[in-house]
Motif scaffolding. Structure first.
Motif, mmCIF file in Angstrom:
data_model
loop_
_atom_site.group_PDB
_atom_site.id
_atom_site.type_symbol
_atom_site.label_atom_id
_atom_site.label_comp_id
_atom_site.label_asym_id
_atom_site.label_seq_id
_atom_site.Cartn_x
_atom_site.Cartn_y
_atom_site.Cartn_z
ATOM 1 N N ASP A 101 0.843 -1.211 0.000
ATOM 2 C CA ASP A 101 0.000 0.000 0.000
ATOM 3 C C ASP A 101 0.872 1.253 0.000
ATOM 4 O OD1 ASP A 101 -2.280 -1.444 0.066
ATOM 5 O OD2 ASP A 101 -2.683 -1.138 2.221
ATOM 6 N N ARG A 102 1.985 1.200 0.727
ATOM 7 C CA ARG A 102 2.832 2.388 0.858
ATOM 8 C C ARG A 102 3.890 2.473 -0.229
ATOM 9 N NH1 ARG A 102 0.710 0.773 5.394
ATOM 10 N NH2 ARG A 102 0.206 2.227 7.074
ATOM 11 N N VAL A 103 4.333 1.315 -0.703
ATOM 12 C CA VAL A 103 5.389 1.264 -1.737
ATOM 13 C C VAL A 103 4.866 0.418 -2.900
ATOM 14 C CG1 VAL A 103 7.845 0.807 -2.127
ATOM 15 C CG2 VAL A 103 7.047 1.257 0.203
ATOM 16 N N PRO A 104 4.036 1.030 -3.774
ATOM 17 C CA PRO A 104 3.318 0.244 -4.788
ATOM 18 C C PRO A 104 4.213 -0.450 -5.804
ATOM 19 C CG PRO A 104 2.467 2.516 -4.653
ATOM 20 C CD PRO A 104 3.678 2.462 -3.768
ATOM 21 N N SER A 105 5.461 -0.004 -5.972
ATOM 22 C CA SER A 105 6.351 -0.716 -6.912
ATOM 23 C C SER A 105 6.646 -2.120 -6.415
ATOM 24 C CB SER A 105 7.663 0.051 -7.107
ATOM 25 O OG SER A 105 8.509 -0.079 -5.982
ATOM 26 N N MET A 106 6.419 -2.378 -5.129
ATOM 27 C CA MET A 106 6.652 -3.717 -4.574
ATOM 28 C C MET A 106 5.396 -4.561 -4.762
ATOM 29 S SD MET A 106 8.841 -2.622 -1.169
ATOM 30 C CE MET A 106 9.532 -4.235 -0.735
ATOM 31 N N GLU A 107 5.220 -5.040 -5.999
ATOM 32 C CA GLU A 107 3.995 -5.785 -6.333
ATOM 33 C C GLU A 107 3.950 -7.137 -5.627
ATOM 34 O OE1 GLU A 107 4.033 -3.894 -10.855
ATOM 35 O OE2 GLU A 107 4.185 -6.056 -10.606
ATOM 36 N N ARG A 108 5.115 -7.720 -5.461
ATOM 37 C CA ARG A 108 5.251 -8.972 -4.702
ATOM 38 C C ARG A 108 6.381 -8.785 -3.709
ATOM 39 N NH1 ARG A 108 1.243 -9.419 -6.960
ATOM 40 N NH2 ARG A 108 0.412 -11.117 -8.258
ATOM 41 N N ILE A 109 6.224 -9.396 -2.540
ATOM 42 C CA ILE A 109 7.152 -9.128 -1.440
ATOM 43 C C ILE A 109 7.552 -10.423 -0.749
ATOM 44 C CG2 ILE A 109 7.316 -8.065 0.871
ATOM 45 C CD1 ILE A 109 5.183 -5.990 -0.368
ATOM 46 N N ARG A 110 8.819 -10.547 -0.417
ATOM 47 C CA ARG A 110 9.287 -11.624 0.457
ATOM 48 C C ARG A 110 9.826 -11.000 1.735
ATOM 49 N NH1 ARG A 110 10.892 -16.921 -1.701
ATOM 50 N NH2 ARG A 110 8.815 -17.763 -2.116
ATOM 51 N N VAL A 245 12.232 8.990 4.836
ATOM 52 C CA VAL A 245 12.327 10.263 4.107
ATOM 53 C C VAL A 245 10.966 10.667 3.533
ATOM 54 C CG1 VAL A 245 14.773 9.915 3.583
ATOM 55 C CG2 VAL A 245 13.054 9.174 1.915
ATOM 56 N N ALA A 246 10.049 9.730 3.475
ATOM 57 C CA ALA A 246 8.672 9.965 3.005
ATOM 58 C C ALA A 246 7.889 8.692 3.297
ATOM 59 C CB ALA A 246 8.660 10.269 1.505
ATOM 60 N N PRO A 247 6.552 8.765 3.332
ATOM 61 C CA PRO A 247 5.759 7.561 3.627
ATOM 62 C C PRO A 247 6.097 6.410 2.685
ATOM 63 C CG PRO A 247 4.334 9.506 3.583
ATOM 64 C CD PRO A 247 5.702 9.968 3.171
ATOM 65 N N GLY A 248 6.322 6.717 1.420
ATOM 66 C CA GLY A 248 6.640 5.682 0.440
ATOM 67 C C GLY A 248 8.128 5.598 0.140
ATOM 68 N N GLY A 249 8.935 6.206 0.974
ATOM 69 C CA GLY A 249 10.388 6.135 0.806
ATOM 70 C C GLY A 249 10.908 7.088 -0.254
ATOM 71 N N ALA A 250 12.181 6.903 -0.601
ATOM 72 C CA ALA A 250 12.836 7.793 -1.565
ATOM 73 C C ALA A 250 12.175 7.707 -2.933
ATOM 74 C CB ALA A 250 14.319 7.446 -1.670
ATOM 75 N N GLN A 251 11.660 6.530 -3.275
ATOM 76 C CA GLN A 251 11.047 6.396 -4.600
ATOM 77 C C GLN A 251 9.796 7.253 -4.742
ATOM 78 O OE1 GLN A 251 9.347 2.117 -5.031
ATOM 79 N NE2 GLN A 251 10.959 2.026 -3.526
ATOM 80 N N PHE A 276 12.206 -7.728 0.705
ATOM 81 C CA PHE A 276 12.547 -7.260 -0.641
ATOM 82 C C PHE A 276 11.383 -7.595 -1.542
ATOM 83 C CE2 PHE A 276 13.756 -11.224 -2.885
ATOM 84 C CZ PHE A 276 13.821 -12.095 -1.809
ATOM 85 N N GLY A 277 11.238 -6.775 -2.573
ATOM 86 C CA GLY A 277 10.101 -6.997 -3.445
ATOM 87 C C GLY A 277 10.182 -6.113 -4.655
ATOM 88 N N GLY A 278 9.240 -6.321 -5.567
ATOM 89 C CA GLY A 278 9.243 -5.508 -6.777
ATOM 90 C C GLY A 278 8.306 -6.065 -7.812
ATOM 91 N N ARG A 279 8.695 -5.872 -9.082
ATOM 92 C CA ARG A 279 7.836 -6.277 -10.197
ATOM 93 C C ARG A 279 7.492 -7.755 -10.118
ATOM 94 N NH1 ARG A 279 11.439 -4.540 -14.866
ATOM 95 N NH2 ARG A 279 10.405 -6.311 -15.870
#
Ligand SMILES: *Cc1c(COP(=O)(O)O)cnc(C)c1O
Length: 424
Positions: A101-110, A245-251, A276-279
């Motif tokens: 929810d906060r870091v949407p680029s992390m579509e899948r997360i481990r 640095v922000a709710p969703g981080g530097a990105q 870690f996570g991402g596309r």
């Protein structure tokens, strides 16, 4: 002899250097480290009953301060139901969803247990996904204590790294290319020369492990473009700057979307938890879906997950407004004394560094121009004044939302006095 000094002697007889992570030994600033007994909000208390205002916050892990009641309650409740199962739990889903929810680029997360693990797994995944072996990292950026990233740059624009630690095989370090941070020409050159062999760029988008560095306006976007152009992945190591640095981080702050992101510290609410996570198509290369192996007995540990989830749930707009107000108050209060002594403060969100130089450094070479002897005096004086700073010029300081205005004012007064001592 203080209790802390006696404890240090005893510790040294059983633990190398008396510490379980080297920077805790105060080697860069001299003196013995206080042994900590407890923390409460913005304060730390040591074995000799000294109180400190804490600007380390467990190296950035504690955005809410020490022993936040919601975190204590969540962890206590979780452990009463069992400390570890090594089997899936619903809370892991809730935490992964809260992260996404906060870091949407992390579509899948481990989930894993440390930042070191997160970057190690992300690198293997990038290699497995691209079929390439080399990675690029930036001089002065830290990504944990595993072989591939424990390398130092030589001089020159873009260099093959030499091991930065005994025990790292030269053959491993040779797969890590090192370029200066904030230098677009250097990254272009390294890709021109080795672009078809590079699996990923790994970067702290807001570096904090050489002191806090502000990325140039265009730099992170340039990393995005060039990695895309050459088919390499862009990995943001937001273990430190994520949620800080922000709710969703530097990105979110710089509007750059990496392929993979590493998180740690804050995400575990003070427990050993990282992620870690991402596309999706990259993350689905992980075992059991794909050929890239990754595992952990205590990954997604229920107590750590509960603490992390309780923490993330408290990170709302009001909290970030308060964090910014604290940072602004600190910066306003220190501006004149810093300028008077020819020092400067660099802050991005709730991380900052006070540098013993007049101009904010742009990279590690400039950080190394700092007067580390003066910094050591500054650190010692601050400690005597009741302010616990990171014991090195090359580390970021962190504040939590637990700081009250009068505590910020105490920090300003103590650091102003420490500046006088360091410069006399
Ligand atoms: C702290 C840190 C790490 C390592 O995390 P650990 O939990 O100490 O293993 C990795 N990357 C960055 C940017 C960090 O600040």
């Amino acid at each position: 002899m203080s209790r802390s000094s006696r404890l240090l002697d005893r510790a040294r007889a059983v633990i190398p250097g008396g510490v379980n992570s080297p920077v805790r030994a105060f080697a860069a600033v001299g003196g013995d480290p206080p042994f900590i007994v407890r923390g409460e909000g913005a304060q730390l208390f040591d074995a000799d009953d000294h109180a400190y205002l804490d600007l380390v916050g467990s190296w950035g892990a504690l955005l809410l301060g020490h022993a936040h009641p919601a975190v204590v309650e969540a962890a206590t409740e979780a452990i009463s139901r069992g400390s570890s199962f090594g089997a899936p739990t619903e809370a892991e889903i809730l935490l992964a969803e809260a992260i996404r929810d906060r870091v949407p680029s992390m579509e899948r997360i481990r989930l894993c247990s440390s930042g070191t693990e997160a970057t190690m797994h992300a690198i293997r995944l990038a290699r497995g996904f691209t079929g390439r072996d080399r990675i690029v990292k930036m001089d002065g950026c830290y990504h944990g204590a595993h072989d591939a990233v424990l390398v130092a740059a030589g001089s020159g624009l873009a260099t093959f790294a030499v091991p930065g630690s005994a025990g790292v095989p030269a053959a491993v370090a040779a797969n890590t290319l090192v370029v200066p941070f904030n230098d677009e020409a250097a990254i272009e050159q390294v890709f021109r020369e080795h672009g078809d062999q590079i699996a990923a760029i790994l970067v702290e988008p807001v570096p904090g492990n050489m002191g806090t560095i502000v990325p140039n306006e265009r730099y992170l976007h340039a990393l995005r473009e060039i990695s895309h152009q050459y088919g390499a992945l862009l990995i943001f190591d937001e273990v430190m700057c994520g949620f800080r640095v922000a709710p969703g981080g530097a990105q979110e702050l710089y509007r750059v979307k990496p392929d993979l992101t590493c998180l740690g510290k804050i995400v575990g609410g003070g427990f050993p938890l990282a992620a870690f996570g991402g596309r999706r198509e990259i993350m689905e290369k992980l075992s059991p879906l794909g050929p890239v192996y990754q595992a952990g007995t205590l990954s997604g540990n229920p107590v750590a997950v509960a603490a992390g989830l309780a923490t993330l749930r408290l990170l709302d707009d009001a909290l970030y407004e308060r964090l910014e107000a604290i940072g602004q108050r600190l910066e306003d209060g220190l501006r004149e004394p810093l300028a008077y002594h020819g020092w400067c403060m660099v802050r991005v969100g709730a991380m900052f560094t006070i540098y013993s130089r007049a101009e904010p450094p742009k990279d590690y070479v400039e950080v190394k121009e700092c007067d580390t002897t003066a910094f050591a005096t500054f650190h010692r004086a601050a400690l005597h004044g009741g302010v616990y700073l990171p014991p090195s010029q090359f580390e970021a300081a962190f504040y939590s939302v637990a700081f009250e205005d009068d505590q910020v004012d105490h920090v300003i007064a103590a650091l102003s006095a420490a500046l006088v001592e360091a410069n006399s």
